[in-house]
Design an enzyme around this catalytic site. Structure first.
Site, PDB file in Angstrom:
ATOM      1  CE  LYS A 195      -2.745   3.373   1.444  1.00 53.14           C
ATOM      2  NZ  LYS A 195      -2.274   4.734   1.782  1.00 53.14           N
ATOM      3  CD  GLU A 269      12.445   4.046   9.230  1.00 56.30           C
ATOM      4  OE1 GLU A 269      12.407   5.001  10.048  1.00 56.30           O
ATOM      5  OE2 GLU A 269      12.420   4.192   7.998  1.00 56.30           O
ATOM      6  CB  CYS A 303      12.718   8.768   9.604  1.00 60.67           C
ATOM      7  SG  CYS A 303      13.599   7.556   8.604  1.00 60.67           S
ATOM      8  CD  GLU A 400       9.979  12.578  12.378  1.00 54.81           C
ATOM      9  OE1 GLU A 400      10.935  12.029  11.799  1.00 54.81           O
ATOM     10  OE2 GLU A 400       8.902  11.991  12.621  1.00 54.81           O
TER      11      GLU A 400
END
Length: 498
Positions: A195, A269, A303, A400
């Protein structure tokens, strides 16, 4: 750059792909979504629609999972020898390489990233990863196990593919993240329902065409595009044996909850707030461009981005001057322009998120050294930004941002335990970098930092053989290296009384 001029930079084969209908790949066939719905794909450099893509739902996920189950249990995939499976994965790497230019164009147009980065990083890394993982197909082994119980025994372990895998990938490296997921799963003998992120589905769909071209049997790889609905259905599906997700920590927690129904295996992750720690003896000719690349590469949409920059007070001012100079040299523009070094953020939502953080930083007292605002009025561009006078309680330091924004933090300590404590003062633990000429200090600090990757005199470094993943709320499991094969296999123990 308007849509017409954007298309003027594209090769005919890429333009043709964008223009044709985009369906779902299920059981080796391109099919319309069960709902009949489609959703628009936007060029982040202009905000204009460039394509429309099938909007899958839970029904389509059911069909894709059933196709993957058939391929795993009864199809030709389950009967292939390891060497045959490995050759197919390797071949896909060759096919990807043969189409690398058009795929780089798709990534740049769909995601906004500079095409020079797509050409130099995303495509070569993806091709090499497929070849590396293809090589593991013939090396997935168990072991003979000595038994201490009475009697004569022959005991051993076997590593077997985990089964049907659901894989949900992000928008920051659309093609590369697809390859990161499918390569080890295919090498291990699993079948897949992929996906892609709704913001960037095009390169995954082109990858699906290349998978068929490479000769993979029907149902081995299925691709369902759409928003969160098919992703949620995939994570919760009772006939999926494992789900692998890359994305935000917030969504990762939802994946875990959804997977609890049948206790499917989960690898994650997730986010990061990675420290880059510059010592007073660092070679600033290396540290300055390295730290700039660590935060501004891919517009900070990594990330592992070095978004907390700890700089010793002895070199802080020189570091800030050099970093600001690096930032102002970066040309901002559409990703398809080969001179561009800072492309647009992926979406209007991401633009609003990043500019919201910038406003929050200013309100809480951060000082803007350079950048700090949106660039232009069209597209989703943000200036590369350096913030100083930041404190641990500020939102820009704690959360973040996922944009080209670095918080520079002055420190004067020489005690490694206290330095590590500052670096570890985050809920994340994905990566960190250390900048020093003293290799002993670097290795001592590396042991103290709670991060899945620690880099010395470099940031954002990866290799196909290096395991990659995070501590704490940065995720579960490791991708790349042999550890990625372990994610997609089960261990079976066999014991025979002779």
């Amino acid at each position: 750059m308007d849509l017409a001029s954007a298309h003027g930079r594209l090769s005919p084969v890429t333009s043709d792909f964008i223009a044709r209908p985009h369906r779902l790949l299920i059981d080796g066939k391109w099919v319309e979504p069960s709902s009949g719905k489609r959703f628009p794909v936007l060029d982040p450099a202009t905000g204009q629609q460039i394509a429309s893509v099938a909007e899958g739902n839970a029904t389509d996920i059911d069909l894709a999972v059933a196709a993957a189950r058939r391929a795993f249990e009864a199809g030709p995939w389950s009967r292939l020898k390891p060497t045959e499976r490995g050759k197919l994965v390797w071949k896909l790497g060759d096919v990807l390489e043969a189409h690398s230019e058009e795929l780089a164009e798709l990534e740049s147009l769909d995601n906004g990233k500079p095409i020079t980065d797509a050409r130099a990083v995303d495509l070569p890394f993806g091709c090499e990863l497929l070849r590396y993982m293809g090589g593991w197909s013939t090396k997935i082994c168990g072991q003979q196990i000595p038994i201490s119980a009475p009697g004569e025994w022959h005991a051993y372990s076997i590593r077997e593919p985990v089964g049907v895998v659901g894989q949900i990938i992000p928008w920051n490296f659309p093609l590369l993240m697809a390859v990161w997921k499918i390569a080890p799963a295919l090498a291990a003998g699993c079948t897949i329902v992929l996906k892609p992120a709704e913001q960037t589905p095009l390169s995954a769909l082109r990858l699906g065409e290349l998978i068929l071209e490479a000769g993979f049997p029907p149902g081995v790889v299925n691709i369902v595009t759409g928003d969160h609905v098919p992703g949620a259905a995939l994570a919760a599906h009772p006939d999926v044996d494992k789900v692998a997700f890359t994305g935000s920590t917030e969504v990762g927690k939802l994946i875990v909850q959804a997977a609890a129904g049948n206790l499917k295996k989960v690898s994650l992750e997730l986010g990061g707030k990675s420290p880059a720690i510059v010592f007073p003896d660092a070679d600033l000719s290396v540290a300055i461009p390295g730290a700039a690349n660590g935060i501004f590469f891919n517009m900070g949409q990594c990330c592992t981005a070095g978004s907390r920059l700890f700089v010793h007070e002895k070199v802080f001012d020189r570091m800030m001057t050099g970093l600001a100079d690096e930032a102002t040299k970066l040309k901002i523009g559409p990703g398809l322009d080969p001179e561009t070094r800072i492309g647009p953020l992926v979406s209007e939502e991401q633009l609003n998120r990043v500019t919201g953080f910038l406003a929050s930083g200013r309100e809480q007292g951060a000082e803007v050294v350079t950048g700090g605002k949106r660039h232009g009025n069209a597209g989703y561009f943000v200036e590369p930004t350096i913030l100083t006078r930041t404190t641990p309680e500020m939102k820009v330091v704690r959360e973040e941002i996922f944009g080209p924004v670095v918080c520079a933090i002055r420190y004067g300590d020489d005690d490694l335990d206290r330095i590590a404590k500052q670096g570890n003062a985050t809920e994340y633990g994905l990566a960190a970098s250390i900048w020093t000429r003293d290799i002993g200090v670097a290795h001592k600090l590396a042991r103290k930092l709670r991060a899945g990757s620690v880099w010395i005199n470099v940031h954002n470094f990866n290799d196909v053989a290096l395991p990659f993943g995070g501590y704490k709320q940065s995720g579960w499991g490791r991708e790349m290296g042999y550890e990625a094969i372990e994610l997609y296999t089960e261990t079976k123990a066999v014991a025979a009384l002779l």
